[in-house]
Each structure stands twice: as structure tokens, then as C-alpha cells.
Enzyme design. Structure first.
Site, PDB file in Angstrom:
ATOM      1  N   PHE A 141      96.021  20.514  55.873  1.00 12.01           N
ATOM      2  CA  PHE A 141      97.037  19.965  54.970  1.00 12.01           C
ATOM      3  C   PHE A 141      98.286  20.823  55.093  1.00 12.01           C
ATOM      4  CE2 PHE A 141      99.659  19.508  51.287  1.00 12.01           C
ATOM      5  CZ  PHE A 141      99.719  18.140  51.137  1.00 12.01           C
ATOM      6  N   ASP A 226     100.146  29.000  58.073  1.00 16.65           N
ATOM      7  CA  ASP A 226     100.621  28.319  56.874  1.00 16.65           C
ATOM      8  C   ASP A 226      99.940  28.980  55.678  1.00 16.65           C
ATOM      9  OD1 ASP A 226     101.132  26.742  54.689  1.00 16.65           O
ATOM     10  OD2 ASP A 226     100.786  24.827  55.709  1.00 16.65           O
ATOM     11  N   LYS A 255     105.187  27.404  47.582  1.00 14.83           N
ATOM     12  CA  LYS A 255     104.471  27.436  46.297  1.00 14.83           C
ATOM     13  C   LYS A 255     104.805  28.677  45.447  1.00 14.83           C
ATOM     14  CE  LYS A 255     101.116  23.905  47.046  1.00 14.83           C
ATOM     15  NZ  LYS A 255     100.552  23.506  48.338  1.00 14.83           N
TER      16      LYS A 255
HETATM   17  C1  PLP Z   1     101.106  22.491  49.297  1.00 14.03           C
HETATM   18  C2  PLP Z   1     101.019  22.817  50.731  1.00 14.03           C
HETATM   19  C3  PLP Z   1     102.015  22.403  51.632  1.00 14.03           C
HETATM   20  C4  PLP Z   1     103.163  21.506  51.233  1.00 14.03           C
HETATM   21  O1  PLP Z   1     103.965  22.070  50.252  1.00 14.03           O
HETATM   22  P1  PLP Z   1     104.942  21.103  49.398  1.00 14.03           P
HETATM   23  O2  PLP Z   1     105.769  22.081  48.604  1.00 14.03           O
HETATM   24  O3  PLP Z   1     104.060  20.253  48.538  1.00 14.03           O
HETATM   25  O4  PLP Z   1     105.736  20.329  50.367  1.00 14.03           O
HETATM   26  C5  PLP Z   1     101.893  22.802  52.949  1.00 14.03           C
HETATM   27  N1  PLP Z   1     100.874  23.565  53.361  1.00 14.03           N
HETATM   28  C6  PLP Z   1      99.896  23.984  52.525  1.00 14.03           C
HETATM   29  C7  PLP Z   1      98.796  24.836  53.055  1.00 14.03           C
HETATM   30  C8  PLP Z   1      99.928  23.610  51.191  1.00 14.03           C
HETATM   31  O5  PLP Z   1      98.948  23.982  50.369  1.00 14.03           O
END
Ligand code: PLP
Length: 401
Positions: A141, A226, A255
Site C-alpha cells: 500500500f 516507504d 503521516k
Molecule cells: C498511508 C500510506 C501512504 C499514503 O499516504 P496518504 O497521506 O494517505 O497519501 C503511503 N504509504 C504507506 C505505507 C501508507 O501507510
């Protein structure tokens, strides 16, 4: 009709149904607690998918935001502003890197990482134009843009949004041999979550991340971690990669970087990578704005002390000990995670993840299910041990063990 019912009915009528929220309407929050429009208090065990690592209304972050609100909030990158350099310097130092490229949302930062890797591939590695390949993992994700959903394996996230962006190869997560086989001369990057959050807090086998680091280094491929959900204290270390002493070429952050106050994301890397950009090639009107920088600077300062990492380690050990006891009772099939972060697979006979979340809500604990029978537990790192224990009591009650 109650205020809650009115509010939910209006939201149903006038907002796209791209989420399926629990039927609670929050009006106020502090620390690990949220209060709804009826005055009911709930323990937040989700923390905005780790955007609220430092809790709701954290005084240091709110004060930093308030002070900045009275000075200057937005300049666009057409001009310099006096919080920008300090933010980039401090965040780079926290990551042990040289440069920062600030954006707003996580998905934008991932897009930035993809663009950076491609440009680096053409300009530095010498990949023939249009051939750059990025290897990603199944179950990933990374966000919701058209390019990012192009390499998702989640049909819900992907179906009906094509045509898809080419240039990605998907390999099984945690399988080093498959990853090695996917690396070729056109591969510019491997993009991975060091722990897969949305997939259910999947921790890869020990040695996987060091293996990815070794292979990518050998093959002249960038390793992009990520850490949007796994980073910034959640797992007990600043980055989930730290647990295996792995240093990727690029950190993708979001985040918690915005402290639950404003959206702040960034790509952090050395000059040989982020130095590929020239003016006009990438950007964002709000990226690196003064308000975002002021809040994120405070986040970085808080992480420098190590106190939140320490808390996540201590409370996390306790959390996992307690959750593992539930595996013994048969109510739970498996528990995964690291630090104050757990994916809990509920035994199907005890209910779906959604049903467990709803029953927890009735007991004033807020969590969110993911993928059918899994619930994710990730309270703010500022939660007290007593509150965490109370939350676990409610989980045990809901599971009848
Ligand atoms: C939440 C998340 C995203 C996307 O972040 P948004 O601010 O919702 O666009 C990307 N990678 C990971 C691992 C995430 O948990």
C-alpha cells in the site's frame, strides 16, 4: 434523530462513499482519547493510521502551529521562507541523509520517489529512455494516485482506474530470490514498506531487508523505503529499517511527520539522488510551507530525544505479550507487528474484523479492520499503560476470552 444520526445521514447524502467509517462522530480529542458529539469518550487505538503518533492536541505541536499561524503560513516555493532551511537540515540529519524534498500527502511523496528514481535511472545509471523499471511487493500500500494503484495487488483499490502506468514489476513480499530475479539492467529502484501496514502489519522474515539492501547495492539499484506508516517512532525505533540496521537510499515519510496537525510528507536522500532535480521539474504549491515546516520541525525535535521510540518499545512489548496470550485462547489466530503496532487476525468464528471493530466501539475503543478478519492496533505513542490495559480488557471482553 440524534446528532450522530443527523451527521452521518448528511455525510452519506453529500460525500462520496469512498470510506466506510464506524458510526461515531468525533467532536473533540486529547491525547489518546476522543469525545463524540453525544459526549461519549473513546480510546483511540488507531491514531489516524499512525499520523497521530504524538497524540491528539499534543501541546508542543499545537503551540508550534499556533506560533507559526501568527507569523506566516504560506509563501509558495516562489520565495524562500525562514522555516524552510531549518526543517530540511533537521529532517535530513534525523535520517542521516543530505537532502529533503518536501510534499504534503504520503501518496505525493511516493510519486516523488518514483519520479526521482526514474530520473536518477536515466541521468545517473544510464538506463535507456522510457525503460526504467521499479520493483514493488505484492500486498503493498503506497497510496491512491493512478500511478500508485497501477502497481497495487488489491483489486478494490485498482479495478476501474486503468489504463495503468507501466514500469513496475510486482514480486512476493519477503521473498529475496524472487526479488533478485526481478532485478535487471533497467531496474532503477526497489520500493518497499519495511513492514506492510495496510496488508495487516506484515513483518518480513529476518534478513529480508538486509538482503534487499545488499542486492540493490550490488546491482546499482536504489532501495526506497516507504516509512510513511512504519516510521517516526511507531515500531520503537525512528525507522522500521533500523531494527535490521538497514539504511535505504531513500526514505519516504508522511503521516506522523505532520504531527496530526497538517499534512506533511517528504522524500529524504543523499545529494547523488535528490540532486538530479533542476528548477521546474517537480514541485507542489503547498510543499514545504511555513506552517508545515514549523510543525514538522517540532516533530523532528521530539524524535531526536528518543523518548517516543522508548515508549513504543516498552508499551509495545507489553501489548504483544498480552495479544499473544489471546492466541493461546483460540480467539486470535495470529499476532504480528513491532513496537506499539499490531495486526491481529481474529479467528473467523469470533466475527469479522468489522464486527469486532463495531463491538469494540460499543465498548468505547476505536480500531479499524483491514482485509476481512484482521484488526490493526496502533494507539498514539503517548497512551498510558493503564489506558492500553483498559483497551486490551475491552478486546478480551469482545472476544469472550
Ligand atoms: C498511508 C500510506 C501512504 C499514503 O499516504 P496518504 O497521506 O494517505 O497519501 C503511503 N504509504 C504507506 C505505507 C501508507 O501507510
Amino acid at each position: 434523530m440524534t446528532s450522530t444520526e443527523r451527521s452521518i445521514a448528511a455525510a452519506e447524502a453529500h460525500s462520496a462513499h469512498n470510506y466506510h467509517p464506524l458510526p461515531v462522530v468525533v467532536a473533540y480529542a486529547e491525547g489518546a482519547w476522543m469525545t463524540d458529539v453525544e459526549g461519549r469518550r473513546y480510546l483511540d487505538m488507531l491514531a489516524g493510521y499512525s499520523a497521530l503518533n504524538f497524540g491528539h492536541g499534543n501541546r508542543r505541536l499545537i503551540n508550534a502551529a499556533k506560533a507559526q499561524l501568527d507569523r506566516v503560513t504560506l509563501t509558495s516555493r516562489a520565495f524562500h521562507h525562514d522555516r524552510f532551511a531549518e526543517f530540511c537540515t533537521e529532517l535530513a540529519a534525523l535520517c542521516g541523509k543530505e537532502m529533503v524534498l518536501p510534499m504534503n500527502t504520503g501518496a505525493e511523496a511516493v510519486e516523488t520517489a518514483v519520479k526521482t528514481a526514474r530520473k536518477w535511472g536515466y541521468r545517473v545509471k544510464g538506463v535507456p529512455d522510457g525503460r526504467a523499471k521499479i520493483v514493488v511487493a505484492a500486498g503493498n500500500f503506497h497510496g491512491r494516485t493512478t500511478t500508485i494503484v497501477s502497481f497495487s495487488t488489491d483489486e478494490e483499490a485498482r479495478a476501474d482506474f486503468g489504463p495503468y502506468t507501466p514500469g513496475f514489476e510486482i514480486v512476493p513480499y519477503g521473498d529475496l530470490a524472487a526479488l533478485e530475479a526481478a532485478l535487471d539492467d533497467d531496474t532503477v529502484a526497489v520500493l518497499l514498506e519495511p513492514i506492510q501496514g495496510e496488508a495487516g502489519v506484515l513483518v518480513p522474515p529476518a534478513g529480508y531487508l538486509p538482503g534487499v539492501r545488499r542486492l540493490t547495492a550490488e546491482r546499482g539499484v536504489l532501495f526506497i523505503a516507504d516509512e510513511i506508516q512504519s516510521g517516526l517512532g511507531r515500531t520503537g525505533r525512528t525507522f522500521a529499517c533500523d531494527h535490521e540496521d538497514v539504511v535505504p537510499d531513500m526514505y519516504v515519510l508522511g503521516k506522523a511527520l505532520g504531527g496530526g496537525v497538517v499534512p506533511v510528507s517528504a522524500v529524504v536522500a543523499d545529494r547523488d539522488v535528490l540532486g538530479v532535480y533542476r528548477p521546474g521539474e517537480h514541485g507542489s504549491t503547498f510543499g514545504g510551507n511555513p506552517l508545515a515546516c514549523a510543525v514538522a520541525l517540532e516533530v523532528v525535535a521530539m524524535l531526536k530525544s528518543g523518548e517516543f521510540q522508548q515508549r513504543a518499545t516498552e508499551l509495545g512489548e507489553h501489548l504483544h505479550q498480552e495479544l499473544n496470550l489471546l492466541v493461546g485462547t483460540g480467539a486470535v489466530e495470529a499476532v504480528r507487528g513491532r513496537g506499539l503496532w499490531a495486526g491481529v487476525d481474529i479467528t473467523p468464528s469470533h466475527g469479522t474484523g468489522r464486527q469486532i471493530s463495531e463491538r469494540l466501539m460499543e465498548r468505547r475503543v476505536l480500531v479499524k479492520d483491514t482485509h476481512g478478519s484482521t484488526i490493526r492496533i496502533a494507539p498514539p505513542l503517548v497512551i498510558s499503560k493503564e489506558d492500553l490495559d483498559w483497551g486490551l480488557d475491552q478486546l478480551r471482553a469482545v472476544l469472550g476470552s
